[in-house]
Structure formats: C-alpha cells, structure tokens
Design an enzyme around this catalytic site. Structure first.
Site, mmCIF file in Angstrom:
data_model
loop_
_atom_site.group_PDB
_atom_site.id
_atom_site.type_symbol
_atom_site.label_atom_id
_atom_site.label_comp_id
_atom_site.label_asym_id
_atom_site.label_seq_id
_atom_site.Cartn_x
_atom_site.Cartn_y
_atom_site.Cartn_z
ATOM 1 N N ARG A 15 6.512 58.020 1.605
ATOM 2 C CA ARG A 15 6.353 57.012 2.943
ATOM 3 C C ARG A 15 6.220 55.329 2.141
ATOM 4 O O ARG A 15 7.124 54.469 2.284
ATOM 5 C CB ARG A 15 5.234 56.637 4.392
ATOM 6 C CG ARG A 15 4.757 55.983 5.100
ATOM 7 C CD ARG A 15 4.446 54.374 4.436
ATOM 8 N NE ARG A 15 2.864 55.078 3.987
ATOM 9 C CZ ARG A 15 2.140 54.033 4.029
ATOM 10 N NH1 ARG A 15 2.211 52.565 3.621
ATOM 11 N NH2 ARG A 15 1.264 54.392 2.952
ATOM 12 N N ASP A 16 4.863 55.229 1.690
ATOM 13 C CA ASP A 16 4.592 54.027 0.084
ATOM 14 C C ASP A 16 5.632 54.081 0.031
ATOM 15 O O ASP A 16 5.841 53.395 -0.991
ATOM 16 C CB ASP A 16 2.927 54.244 0.276
ATOM 17 C CG ASP A 16 2.404 53.198 -0.068
ATOM 18 O OD1 ASP A 16 2.740 51.414 0.067
ATOM 19 O OD2 ASP A 16 1.401 52.693 -0.032
ATOM 20 N N HIS A 208 -7.411 54.921 -1.556
ATOM 21 C CA HIS A 208 -6.126 54.176 -1.992
ATOM 22 C C HIS A 208 -5.568 53.308 -3.484
ATOM 23 O O HIS A 208 -5.057 51.921 -2.761
ATOM 24 C CB HIS A 208 -5.008 54.104 -1.095
ATOM 25 C CG HIS A 208 -3.651 53.478 -0.813
ATOM 26 N ND1 HIS A 208 -3.135 54.660 -0.249
ATOM 27 C CD2 HIS A 208 -2.954 52.951 -1.233
ATOM 28 C CE1 HIS A 208 -1.799 54.230 0.170
ATOM 29 N NE2 HIS A 208 -1.721 52.897 -0.661
ATOM 30 N N HIS A 210 -3.533 51.235 -5.934
ATOM 31 C CA HIS A 210 -2.279 50.282 -6.364
ATOM 32 C C HIS A 210 -2.611 50.151 -8.379
ATOM 33 O O HIS A 210 -3.333 49.617 -8.336
ATOM 34 C CB HIS A 210 -1.523 49.628 -5.891
ATOM 35 C CG HIS A 210 -0.814 49.757 -4.594
ATOM 36 N ND1 HIS A 210 0.679 50.057 -4.873
ATOM 37 C CD2 HIS A 210 -1.628 50.586 -3.520
ATOM 38 C CE1 HIS A 210 0.726 50.650 -3.562
ATOM 39 N NE2 HIS A 210 -0.288 50.643 -2.409
ATOM 40 N N CYS A 241 4.201 47.355 -0.941
ATOM 41 C CA CYS A 241 3.882 47.415 0.744
ATOM 42 C C CYS A 241 5.251 45.787 0.187
ATOM 43 O O CYS A 241 4.493 45.473 -0.771
ATOM 44 C CB CYS A 241 2.984 46.494 0.375
ATOM 45 S SG CYS A 241 2.825 46.323 2.214
ATOM 46 N N ASN A 250 2.311 52.478 -6.526
ATOM 47 C CA ASN A 250 1.113 53.249 -6.348
ATOM 48 C C ASN A 250 0.926 53.770 -7.381
ATOM 49 O O ASN A 250 1.669 54.165 -8.140
ATOM 50 C CB ASN A 250 1.498 54.581 -5.416
ATOM 51 C CG ASN A 250 1.253 54.019 -4.173
ATOM 52 O OD1 ASN A 250 2.306 53.276 -3.877
ATOM 53 N ND2 ASN A 250 0.277 53.706 -2.943
#
Ligand code: HMG
Ligand code: MG
Length: 313
Positions: A15-16, A208, A210, A241, A250
């Site tokens: 996803r990300d 989370h 990055h 993003c 990430n």
C-alpha cells in the site's frame, strides 16, 4: 504468549510502498508480491487502499487485489479506507480489517484528503458505526506526527489529541507516522512520554517511520526504549506519500528485521524471504532497493555468516 521481546512488524509495502511509485505494477505482480510477503512470517500486511482512483491511480485495482489475494492462515490483511464509500468498496471485496487515516496537521489533511481534521472525524463516524456493527478490526493513522511538509513543526499536544480521538471512536491501534522522515529520537521520546502522560497505552501504539533523512532506525531504537512494540515498514524501502513532497521511502522491512533480530528481539520474520519478495517487486518496478540490508544481500554479503558445513574446522 507475547513478551517484551516480541515485536510486531506491520508491512505496508503493497500500500504505502506502491502508492508512491511512478510505474503501475501489474496486478499479477502485486498478488505475487503479497503472496511472497505472506510466506515470510509477517503477521500483518497492509494490502491496498480503497481511496479515490483519481488521487492514487497506482491502487485503482484495490477491489481485484483484495478479492484475488490468497490469504495465508494467521496473516491479517488490513486495507486503507478514507470514508464510507471506501469502506463499502472494501467490504464488497472481503475486507475484515481496515485502517482509517487523518493527520496532526490541518494543511496536510487538506492536501491529502481534502478536508480538515474535524472533517476527517465526521467522515469516520459512519465508517466506525458500520465497522463496530460488523466487528471489524480498525487501525487509525496520524500522519505528520513529527512534522509537516506544509506547516513545519507540529506540537506534541496536537498529535496526542488526534491519537486520543482515534482511540475514543473505537480504533484498536493507532500508528503515528513521521510521513516526511524529519523526526529524531528526542521527538520520539517526547511524544511517547506525552502519550503515557495522557493515559494512552503504548502497547496499542505503532510507529511508522520514513527514512528520508536516515533517522528511521534510530527512531525505532528510541521507540523500543520507550516500550513501543509495533513498527511499520515497507519491503525494500519502497514508498512514501504522494501528497508529502520528500516523503521518499518507508523504513525498509529488511533493515528493521535485521536491527530487531540482531538485538535479541523476536519478529517471526524470515529476512531472506522478505528480501526475495522485495527483489521480485523491485524487478517489476525496474529499480534497485533503498534498503541497506537488501543492498548487502544483493551483493552476496551475508551477516551473520552461514554456519560452516559439518566436519569442517
Ligand atoms: P474528495 O474529492 O474530497 O471526495 O476526496 P468526494 O467525496 O467529494 O468525492 C469526489 C470523487 O471521488 C467522487 O467521484 C467520489 O465518488 C469519489 P466523482 O463523482 O467526482 O466521479 N470517491 C471515491 N472513489 C473511490 N473510493 C473512495 C472514494 N471517495 C470518494 N473511497 C478522498 C476525498 C479522501 C476520497 C480523496 O482525497 C482521496 O482518496 N485521497 C487519497 C489520499 C491518499 O490515499 N493518500 C495516501 C495515503 S495516506 C499516507 O500515505 C500516510 C500514511 O502512510 C501514514 C504516514 O506515512 O504518515 C497512512
Ligand atoms: Mg506512510
């Protein structure tokens, strides 16, 4: 039974990771990527996002991905949903776990989801009502928890307040995102202390990171020291993003697994299998890994060294 030594890794690559890649990955390759990740011991794999296909064309095949996904026993496959429309699409494709997302920054929310923080919670109300009725597991995300590409510094109290609201509406777990990778360990420590002071259980917090400025692993170490045991990462270090300039990459799952396992913590994840999964998807994207550990594995360098064959001294 879990102990202090058990760490949960939430894999967000499908996803990300893929949402920020210029190239569109064919659905067959996405399914294979998911399947390879599923075979690596990861317990949670965020599969896709039911957002506007105009906003994120890379994930416009979300329904087909979730429908065709081969679910491995014991693996959870949450999906991102921004609103009731997204939830209905996700449910039709068989979702049982979802993630809703907002930010600690008004400016970021406007760019990312076209509404205010308050507006995001208004959208969540019917989502959470339906999720509760169906017994869905819900994760909440707070983006820009340590800084915003538009508004700059974010007060710790703001991140805590948004986190508290996400728990209050029924999220089981909240992931705090350093969306553009500006955070440092001092901020992680301050944020964790403020969460605890507010009565929030760090056992329900995920971090989370990055790795934009190379601080992600240091931030993980500080998170561990504070008592956090859930971390998000992306195989190969894919991702970012699209509404956050500079949100490159990430934290790589390979780098996270290496750090945790070599520190005596347990992830249950087979590093070689994650590397095989990320190598596969990176071939589909025609780009090299940003993960430092994956780079060493690609070059044939191994640590720890493989055990010597029996009989050799
Ligand atoms: P909007 O334009 O305000 O919504 O978008 P709307 O309700 O006015 O709808 C506009 C159009 O979108 C309509 O279509 C809707 O049907 C459609 P039209 O009538 O114009 O043809 N629509 C949808 N279509 C499919 N699925 C839906 C959906 N909702 C509306 N769910 C919206 C609001 C939130 C939908 C939009 O801004 C959007 O999808 N944004 C996506 C942003 C995104 O995915 N960003 C990346 C994820 S967040 C992230 O990466 C950070 C994180 O990793 C943590 C971290 O790193 O910090 C989680
Ligand atoms: Mg992210």
């Amino acid at each position: 039974m879990t102990s202090e030594k058990d760490v949960t890794i939430v894999e967000v690559g499908p996803r990300d990771g893929l949402q920020n890649e210029k190239a569109l990955v064919p659905i067959e390759a996405k399914l294979e990527f998911l399947d390879r990740l599923g075979s690596s011991g990861l317990g949670v794999i965020e599969a896709t996002a039911f957002v506007s296909p105009r906003a994120i064309p890379q994930l416009s095949d979300a329904s087909e991905v979730l429908t065709r996904l081969t679910r491995r026993p014991g693996v959870r496959y949450p999906v991102l949903v921004p609103n009731l429309n997204g939830l209905e699409r996700a449910l039709a494709a068989g979702a049982t776990e979802i993630a809703i997302f907002t930010a600690a920054s008004e400016a970021f929310n406007q760019h990312n989801i076209n509404t205010t923080i308050e507006g995001s919670f208004q959208r969540f109300a019917p989502v959470m009502e339906r999720a509760r009725a169906l017994g869905l597991w819900v994760r909440g995300y707070v983006s820009c928890a340590l800084g915003c590409p538009y508004a700059g510094e974010i007060p710790v109290a703001r991140t805590v307040e948004v986190t508290r609201r996400l728990f209050a509406i029924g999220c089981t777990e909240v992931s705090l995102g350093d969306t553009i990778g500006v955070g440092v360990p001092r901020q992680v420590a301050e944020l964790c202390s403020a969460l605890v002071a507010d009565g929030i259980d760090l056992g329900r917090i995920a971090l989370h990171f990055h790795d934009t400025r190379g601080t992600a692993l240091s931030n993980v170490s500080e998170g561990l020291r504070q008592g956090v045991r859930i971390f998000d990462s992306s195989a190969g270090g894919l991702g970012g993003c699209p509404y956050a300039t500079g949100a490159s990459g990430n934290l790589a799952t390979e780098d996270l697994v290496y750090l945790l396992e070599r520190s005596g913590l347990r992830t249950g994840v087979d590093l070689d299998k994650v590397f095989e999964a990320s190598s596969f998807v990176l071939r589909a994207l025609a780009r090299p890994p940003v993960s430092r550990v994956a780079q060493t594995l690609s070059s044939g360098s191994r640590w720890p060294l493989p055990a010597a064959p029996a009989g050799r001294t």
